[in-house]
Design a protein around this motif. Sequence first.
Motif, mmCIF file in Angstrom:
data_model
loop_
_atom_site.group_PDB
_atom_site.id
_atom_site.type_symbol
_atom_site.label_atom_id
_atom_site.label_comp_id
_atom_site.label_asym_id
_atom_site.label_seq_id
_atom_site.Cartn_x
_atom_site.Cartn_y
_atom_site.Cartn_z
ATOM 1 N N UNK A 72 0.854 -1.180 0.000
ATOM 2 C CA UNK A 72 0.000 0.000 0.000
ATOM 3 C C UNK A 72 0.891 1.230 0.000
ATOM 4 N N UNK A 73 0.572 2.186 -0.846
ATOM 5 C CA UNK A 73 1.348 3.413 -0.875
ATOM 6 C C UNK A 73 1.180 4.160 0.448
ATOM 7 N N UNK A 74 2.269 4.713 0.995
ATOM 8 C CA UNK A 74 2.137 5.505 2.216
ATOM 9 C C UNK A 74 1.474 6.840 1.930
ATOM 10 N N UNK A 75 0.990 7.476 2.977
ATOM 11 C CA UNK A 75 0.416 8.809 2.824
ATOM 12 C C UNK A 75 -1.082 8.830 3.076
ATOM 13 N N UNK A 76 -1.694 9.961 2.763
ATOM 14 C CA UNK A 76 -3.108 10.195 3.057
ATOM 15 C C UNK A 76 -4.005 9.199 2.330
ATOM 16 N N UNK A 77 -3.763 8.988 1.053
ATOM 17 C CA UNK A 77 -4.568 8.061 0.259
ATOM 18 C C UNK A 77 -4.572 6.676 0.909
ATOM 19 N N UNK B 161 -6.701 6.593 4.122
ATOM 20 C CA UNK B 161 -8.136 6.615 3.821
ATOM 21 C C UNK B 161 -8.587 5.220 3.387
ATOM 22 N N UNK B 162 -7.783 4.556 2.570
ATOM 23 C CA UNK B 162 -8.122 3.192 2.142
ATOM 24 C C UNK B 162 -8.218 2.249 3.339
ATOM 25 N N UNK B 163 -7.343 2.433 4.314
ATOM 26 C CA UNK B 163 -7.376 1.574 5.503
ATOM 27 C C UNK B 163 -8.584 1.871 6.374
ATOM 28 N N UNK B 164 -8.965 3.134 6.479
ATOM 29 C CA UNK B 164 -10.180 3.488 7.214
ATOM 30 C C UNK B 164 -11.400 2.851 6.541
ATOM 31 N N UNK B 165 -11.445 2.927 5.217
ATOM 32 C CA UNK B 165 -12.544 2.306 4.479
ATOM 33 C C UNK B 165 -12.610 0.806 4.759
ATOM 34 N N UNK C 255 4.542 12.933 6.050
ATOM 35 C CA UNK C 255 5.855 12.824 5.401
ATOM 36 C C UNK C 255 6.958 12.458 6.394
ATOM 37 N N UNK C 256 6.734 12.737 7.678
ATOM 38 C CA UNK C 256 7.740 12.436 8.703
ATOM 39 C C UNK C 256 7.706 10.982 9.167
ATOM 40 N N UNK C 257 6.575 10.312 8.957
ATOM 41 C CA UNK C 257 6.400 8.987 9.539
ATOM 42 C C UNK C 257 7.436 7.961 9.084
ATOM 43 N N UNK C 258 7.852 7.956 7.803
ATOM 44 C CA UNK C 258 8.842 6.949 7.397
ATOM 45 C C UNK C 258 10.170 7.041 8.155
ATOM 46 N N UNK C 259 10.458 8.202 8.738
ATOM 47 C CA UNK C 259 11.726 8.383 9.452
ATOM 48 C C UNK C 259 11.618 8.075 10.946
ATOM 49 N N UNK C 260 10.418 7.752 11.417
ATOM 50 C CA UNK C 260 10.211 7.514 12.847
ATOM 51 C C UNK C 260 10.222 6.021 13.159
ATOM 52 N N UNK D 99 2.274 -0.076 4.289
ATOM 53 C CA UNK D 99 2.664 1.204 3.688
ATOM 54 C C UNK D 99 4.121 1.536 3.954
ATOM 55 N N UNK D 100 4.568 1.301 5.185
ATOM 56 C CA UNK D 100 5.943 1.632 5.540
ATOM 57 C C UNK D 100 6.887 0.435 5.448
ATOM 58 N N UNK D 101 6.336 -0.753 5.176
ATOM 59 C CA UNK D 101 7.145 -1.957 4.950
ATOM 60 C C UNK D 101 8.063 -2.271 6.128
ATOM 61 N N UNK D 102 7.564 -2.075 7.355
ATOM 62 C CA UNK D 102 8.348 -2.413 8.537
ATOM 63 C C UNK D 102 8.394 -3.935 8.700
ATOM 64 N N UNK D 103 9.462 -4.430 9.313
ATOM 65 C CA UNK D 103 9.747 -5.858 9.277
ATOM 66 C C UNK D 103 9.258 -6.656 10.484
ATOM 67 N N UNK D 104 8.834 -5.990 11.563
ATOM 68 C CA UNK D 104 8.526 -6.743 12.777
ATOM 69 C C UNK D 104 7.230 -6.238 13.404
ATOM 70 N N UNK D 105 6.133 -6.394 12.668
ATOM 71 C CA UNK D 105 4.833 -5.874 13.093
ATOM 72 C C UNK D 105 3.823 -7.021 13.140
ATOM 73 N N UNK D 106 3.020 -7.070 14.184
ATOM 74 C CA UNK D 106 1.968 -8.075 14.313
ATOM 75 C C UNK D 106 0.648 -7.385 14.656
#
Length: 209
Positions: A40-45, A48-52, A116-121, A148-155
């Motif tokens: 999933x592309x990161x950002x507002x779009x 919104x898709x995840x909320x839907x 825009x800051x989230x990928x760096x956090x 969206x952020x392609x993190x490696x250790x999320x459950x």
Amino acid sequence: MSDIKIPDESLRPALEALSIRDPDVAQAFKDCGLPPVRSQEPGFDGLIRMIISQQVSVQSARAILARLIGQVDEITPENILALDDEGMKLAGLSRPKQRYARGLAADVQDGRLNLDRLPDLPDDEVIEQLIQVKGIGRWTCEVYLLFALQRQDVMPAADLALQEGMRLIKGLDARPSPKEMYTLSEGWRPYRSAAARFLWHYYHHTGIA
């Protein structure tokens, strides 16, 4: 997301590593192979898709998204805020999701949330930022981190399909709670994202979904 199910080879190293340490994963992986490519592309779009997608079927989410895009052409904060109640209703958004979409749009437009800051956090700070938005809970935060952020250790432990996948793979009598999901998946670190993707895949592979 595409309907063409291409095996995601990027997951193979993690799932092979998990198979070595967990015989239940090894057997399930042997039975149904790699999950399909999904992102999933990161950002507002993407948010919104995840909320839907919250608490509706994949098919329903796709239909709502298609109708929403028909209303706004492009999913941006400005376009969401400009869409009136009737347009939201025609798209198929429930009243709570209308409020959530507008709230997210206002937070982004007014600078309270800087996507825009989230990928760096780090993961926990991403969750801390997103969960302040009304309508975004931990599940949405974790799914955003994963896809969206392609993190490696999320459950995303509150996901019912993941819980059912865990029940099936582990041969449990009952579907585990979110707390139990975190406990059961602790030994899968640092590959819990690949494991989560595989649990979804296994759940659908069984034909229960």
